[in-house]
Scaffold this motif. Structure first.
Motif, PDB file in Angstrom:
ATOM      1  N   THR A 102       1.771   5.194   0.506  1.00 17.68           N
ATOM      2  CA  THR A 102       1.341   6.129   1.514  1.00 17.68           C
ATOM      3  C   THR A 102       2.141   7.410   1.441  1.00 17.68           C
ATOM      4  O   THR A 102       3.357   7.395   1.289  1.00 17.68           O
ATOM      5  N   GLU A 104       0.838  -1.186   0.000  1.00 20.17           N
ATOM      6  CA  GLU A 104       0.000   0.000   0.000  1.00 20.17           C
ATOM      7  C   GLU A 104       0.876   1.239   0.000  1.00 20.17           C
ATOM      8  O   GLU A 104       1.778   1.396   0.808  1.00 20.17           O
ATOM      9  N   PRO A 151      -8.119  10.623   9.455  1.00 15.85           N
ATOM     10  CA  PRO A 151      -7.465  10.141   8.244  1.00 15.85           C
ATOM     11  C   PRO A 151      -7.755  11.079   7.067  1.00 15.85           C
ATOM     12  O   PRO A 151      -8.810  11.718   7.008  1.00 15.85           O
ATOM     13  N   ALA A 162       0.809   2.966  11.735  1.00 12.85           N
ATOM     14  CA  ALA A 162      -0.530   2.731  11.191  1.00 12.85           C
ATOM     15  C   ALA A 162      -0.922   1.276  11.359  1.00 12.85           C
ATOM     16  O   ALA A 162      -0.103   0.382  11.297  1.00 12.85           O
ATOM     17  N   GLN A 187      -4.071   6.994  -2.149  1.00 16.47           N
ATOM     18  CA  GLN A 187      -3.060   6.905  -1.102  1.00 16.47           C
ATOM     19  C   GLN A 187      -3.547   7.598   0.166  1.00 16.47           C
ATOM     20  O   GLN A 187      -4.481   8.411   0.122  1.00 16.47           O
ATOM     21  N   TRP A 188      -2.902   7.286   1.261  1.00 21.30           N
ATOM     22  CA  TRP A 188      -3.170   8.008   2.506  1.00 21.30           C
ATOM     23  C   TRP A 188      -2.224   9.191   2.608  1.00 21.30           C
ATOM     24  O   TRP A 188      -1.012   9.024   2.586  1.00 21.30           O
ATOM     25  N   GLN A 221       1.688  -1.292   6.231  1.00 21.37           N
ATOM     26  CA  GLN A 221       2.523  -0.699   5.197  1.00 21.37           C
ATOM     27  C   GLN A 221       2.860  -1.696   4.108  1.00 21.37           C
ATOM     28  O   GLN A 221       2.969  -1.347   2.950  1.00 21.37           O
ATOM     29  N   ARG A 265      -2.568   8.481   7.417  1.00 15.60           N
ATOM     30  CA  ARG A 265      -3.121   7.137   7.547  1.00 15.60           C
ATOM     31  C   ARG A 265      -3.985   6.980   8.797  1.00 15.60           C
ATOM     32  O   ARG A 265      -3.801   7.688   9.774  1.00 15.60           O
TER      33      ARG A 265
END
Length: 217
Positions: free
Chosen positions: A4, A2, A127, A11, A187-188, A16, A191
């Motif tokens: 970020t 993922e 978030p 998180a 994407q964050w 991750q 997060r």
């Protein structure tokens, strides 16, 4: 894996590294108690990605509902989520707004300006998603969609003068690691963490977001 943007450490949703799309969906349900539902996905033909909906000019390839009754299909059951993604493991992760959160959506440049100001002013925020369309989506408590127009007016802003949109009941957002075709991944920017589990009220963020959008015009 993922992807970020820089944000708070430690998180839990999703990890991750290592989470499949299905695992990420389960984590949103288990860790954040967010309802989720699978959307469309990306098919590859002749080396090109296409949305599973079959529309050549799909505006959000691989990242929109696959069924008209998507709101009824959204679930907070991890068992159901596992079953849904076992049927289509690459389906996008979509989150219905208006249930456990609403979303305030602003341009990316305004969003980063607002985040910097919030951090300096020690304003707690939840978030934040960064979309491939260069928008930032701030998670707030449900009910924001009804409050924001009056909040803006009280601050001296006409809602029509700002590129600030509130997403509530009847709308949804795509969650990481969903991809918008060739445009890239969701994407964050910030997060989900244990520290931001409790979402802010719209009243806490709108002054800074409105200021940032005003600067961004």
């Amino acid at each position: 894996m993922e992807e970020t943007i820089a944000g708070p450490a430690a998180a839990h949703v999703p990890k991750q590294q290592g989470d499949s799309i299905a695992e990420a969906a389960v984590r949103y349900v288990e860790e954040r108690h967010w309802d989720v539902f699978p959307g469309t996905w990306l098919d590859v033909a002749d080396g090109t990605q296409h949305c599973s909906c079959g529309e050549p000019a799909c505006p959000a390839p691989g990242a929109h509902p696959a069924h008209d009754d998507w709101a009824a299909r959204a679930t907070g059951s991890a068992t159901v989520v596992r079953g849904l993604w076992s049927e289509q493991p690459t389906a996008s992760i979509l989150l219905p707004a208006g249930r456990t959160f609403d979303v305030i959506d602003v341009p990316e440049t305004a969003g980063f300006l607002a985040l910097a100001r919030m951090k300096r002013m020690e304003v707690a925020f939840g978030p934040v998603i960064l979309t491939p369309d260069r928008r930032m989506q701030f998670f707030v408590l449900p009910g924001a969609a009804a409050k924001v127009p009056d909040l803006l007016q009280s601050l001296g802003w006409a809602a029509s003068s700002l590129d600030l949109v509130t997403l509530g009941e009847g709308t949804y957002v795509a969650a990481p690691p969903t991809r918008y075709g060739a445009r890239g991944p969701v994407q964050w920017a910030c997060r989900p963490t244990p520290e931001n589990r409790w979402l802010p009220d719209a009243e806490e963020l709108v002054p800074t977001l409105a200021y940032a959008c005003g600067r961004d015009r």
